[in-house]
Scaffold this active site. Sequence first.
Site, mmCIF file in Angstrom:
data_model
loop_
_atom_site.group_PDB
_atom_site.id
_atom_site.type_symbol
_atom_site.label_atom_id
_atom_site.label_comp_id
_atom_site.label_asym_id
_atom_site.label_seq_id
_atom_site.Cartn_x
_atom_site.Cartn_y
_atom_site.Cartn_z
ATOM 1 N N ILE A 59 0.826 -1.217 0.000
ATOM 2 C CA ILE A 59 0.000 0.000 0.000
ATOM 3 C C ILE A 59 0.859 1.264 0.000
ATOM 4 O O ILE A 59 0.409 2.314 -0.471
ATOM 5 C CB ILE A 59 -1.006 -0.028 1.167
ATOM 6 C CG1 ILE A 59 -2.185 0.892 0.845
ATOM 7 C CG2 ILE A 59 -0.349 0.332 2.481
ATOM 8 C CD1 ILE A 59 -3.398 0.662 1.714
ATOM 9 N N ASN A 104 -3.538 1.732 15.483
ATOM 10 C CA ASN A 104 -4.139 1.402 16.785
ATOM 11 C C ASN A 104 -4.525 2.720 17.454
ATOM 12 O O ASN A 104 -4.167 3.792 16.970
ATOM 13 C CB ASN A 104 -3.180 0.566 17.641
ATOM 14 C CG ASN A 104 -1.878 1.286 17.894
ATOM 15 O OD1 ASN A 104 -1.846 2.345 18.520
ATOM 16 N ND2 ASN A 104 -0.795 0.730 17.367
ATOM 17 N N GLY A 112 3.192 -4.369 11.210
ATOM 18 C CA GLY A 112 2.323 -4.592 10.053
ATOM 19 C C GLY A 112 2.300 -3.415 9.089
ATOM 20 O O GLY A 112 3.326 -2.773 8.839
ATOM 21 N N VAL A 113 1.119 -3.131 8.578
ATOM 22 C CA VAL A 113 0.988 -2.066 7.582
ATOM 23 C C VAL A 113 1.260 -0.703 8.220
ATOM 24 O O VAL A 113 1.798 0.207 7.578
ATOM 25 C CB VAL A 113 -0.393 -2.171 6.880
ATOM 26 C CG1 VAL A 113 -1.526 -1.748 7.762
ATOM 27 C CG2 VAL A 113 -0.389 -1.409 5.577
ATOM 28 N N ASP A 114 0.944 -0.570 9.492
ATOM 29 C CA ASP A 114 1.206 0.672 10.242
ATOM 30 C C ASP A 114 2.706 0.983 10.231
ATOM 31 O O ASP A 114 3.134 2.103 9.895
ATOM 32 C CB ASP A 114 0.697 0.478 11.679
ATOM 33 C CG ASP A 114 0.570 1.766 12.474
ATOM 34 O OD1 ASP A 114 0.809 2.846 11.908
ATOM 35 O OD2 ASP A 114 0.223 1.678 13.674
ATOM 36 N N GLY A 173 -4.779 -8.757 10.133
ATOM 37 C CA GLY A 173 -3.437 -9.207 10.490
ATOM 38 C C GLY A 173 -3.329 -9.464 11.980
ATOM 39 O O GLY A 173 -3.968 -10.382 12.517
ATOM 40 N N VAL A 174 -2.570 -8.615 12.664
ATOM 41 C CA VAL A 174 -2.362 -8.738 14.121
ATOM 42 C C VAL A 174 -3.695 -8.785 14.872
ATOM 43 O O VAL A 174 -3.823 -9.498 15.872
ATOM 44 C CB VAL A 174 -1.509 -7.540 14.629
ATOM 45 C CG1 VAL A 174 -1.451 -7.510 16.148
ATOM 46 C CG2 VAL A 174 -0.111 -7.609 14.051
HETATM 47 N N1 AR6 Z 1 0.706 -3.166 2.235
HETATM 48 C C1 AR6 Z 1 -0.504 -3.766 2.237
HETATM 49 N N2 AR6 Z 1 -0.896 -4.620 3.206
HETATM 50 C C2 AR6 Z 1 -0.022 -4.882 4.195
HETATM 51 C C3 AR6 Z 1 1.264 -4.281 4.265
HETATM 52 C C4 AR6 Z 1 1.620 -3.389 3.219
HETATM 53 N N3 AR6 Z 1 2.805 -2.772 3.185
HETATM 54 N N4 AR6 Z 1 1.894 -4.758 5.376
HETATM 55 C C5 AR6 Z 1 1.042 -5.611 5.973
HETATM 56 N N5 AR6 Z 1 -0.113 -5.702 5.270
HETATM 57 P P1 AR6 Z 1 -1.996 -5.490 10.284
HETATM 58 P P2 AR6 Z 1 -4.451 -5.072 11.891
HETATM 59 C C6 AR6 Z 1 -1.316 -6.509 5.521
HETATM 60 O O1 AR6 Z 1 -1.483 -6.429 11.308
HETATM 61 O O2 AR6 Z 1 -4.776 -6.515 11.825
HETATM 62 C C7 AR6 Z 1 -0.266 -2.786 13.997
HETATM 63 O O3 AR6 Z 1 0.792 -3.059 14.868
HETATM 64 C C8 AR6 Z 1 -1.206 -7.683 6.446
HETATM 65 O O4 AR6 Z 1 -0.665 -8.808 5.768
HETATM 66 O O5 AR6 Z 1 -1.062 -4.488 9.718
HETATM 67 O O6 AR6 Z 1 -5.537 -4.065 11.689
HETATM 68 C C9 AR6 Z 1 -1.094 -1.579 14.431
HETATM 69 O O7 AR6 Z 1 -0.316 -0.602 15.073
HETATM 70 C C10 AR6 Z 1 -2.667 -7.886 6.841
HETATM 71 O O8 AR6 Z 1 -3.355 -8.670 5.847
HETATM 72 O O9 AR6 Z 1 -3.289 -4.629 10.847
HETATM 73 C C11 AR6 Z 1 -2.094 -2.198 15.348
HETATM 74 O O10 AR6 Z 1 -1.581 -2.341 16.648
HETATM 75 C C12 AR6 Z 1 -3.261 -6.489 6.803
HETATM 76 O O11 AR6 Z 1 -2.265 -5.672 6.158
HETATM 77 C C13 AR6 Z 1 -2.352 -3.548 14.730
HETATM 78 O O12 AR6 Z 1 -1.164 -3.874 14.017
HETATM 79 C C14 AR6 Z 1 -3.542 -5.908 8.171
HETATM 80 O O13 AR6 Z 1 -2.611 -6.380 9.114
HETATM 81 C C15 AR6 Z 1 -3.496 -3.520 13.754
HETATM 82 O O14 AR6 Z 1 -3.770 -4.823 13.290
#
Ligand code: AR6
Length: 183
Positions: free
Chosen positions: A10, A23, A31-33, A123-124
């Site tokens: 993204i 969060n 993760g994406v954050d 994700g997380v």
């Molecule tokens: N581009 C697109 N998608 C992605 C990318 C990227 N660069 N990186 C990861 N994903 P998550 P949540 C996907 O865990 O479940 C954080 O620590 C990933 O594979 O990022 O909403 C925040 O600070 C997954 O399918 O978000 C919060 O504490 C999706 O993005 C917590 O994680 C979402 O995974 C939020 O958890």
Amino acid sequence: MRIKAVQGDITTQDVDAIVNAANSSLLGGGGVDGAIHRAAGPALLEACRELRRTTYPDGLPVGSSAVTPGFELPARWVIHTVGPNWHAGERSTAMLASCFTTSLERAVEVGATSIAFPAVSGGVYGWDMDEVARVAVASARAWQSGADDSWEPGHRRPTGIELVRFVLFSADALAAFEHRLAE
Ligand code: AR6
């Protein structure tokens, strides 16, 4: 408004706004954050701190969204949303839907015409990807057709948003979204 799904990162999307699965602290994470903060540069964290100070002293509530500039990203804006955490017992689909609809509202407010979403909570935060896909696609479609009472049924709202792109990291996640988009 076109709704599409692609596999990719993204942080490289050439859209007006990208959505961050943040969060409540708004102070970054994994993760994406983490990827978005790394790509946007340190000014993004400073802008998030400012948002905390000025607007969300107790944190951004689950299901809400707030906007900052995109700084070094190709996208002009980052819309931060807080998905429900399945592992913490947050299992309301309305809450997850709200992440998508409030992000779209923020996008309209800043004049964005294109927006990219990750799989918020997929994700997380532990939500089943098929369920994230179902809620995400349904929310975008409902928002587009003006599911609120202010718009005549059967008509599309002139929101200004021309493109909603779901950007999925894995082939499995992409398949889940494509399945819902084909319905
Ligand atoms: N581009 C697109 N998608 C992605 C990318 C990227 N660069 N990186 C990861 N994903 P998550 P949540 C996907 O865990 O479940 C954080 O620590 C990933 O594979 O990022 O909403 C925040 O600070 C997954 O399918 O978000 C919060 O504490 C999706 O993005 C917590 O994680 C979402 O995974 C939020 O958890």
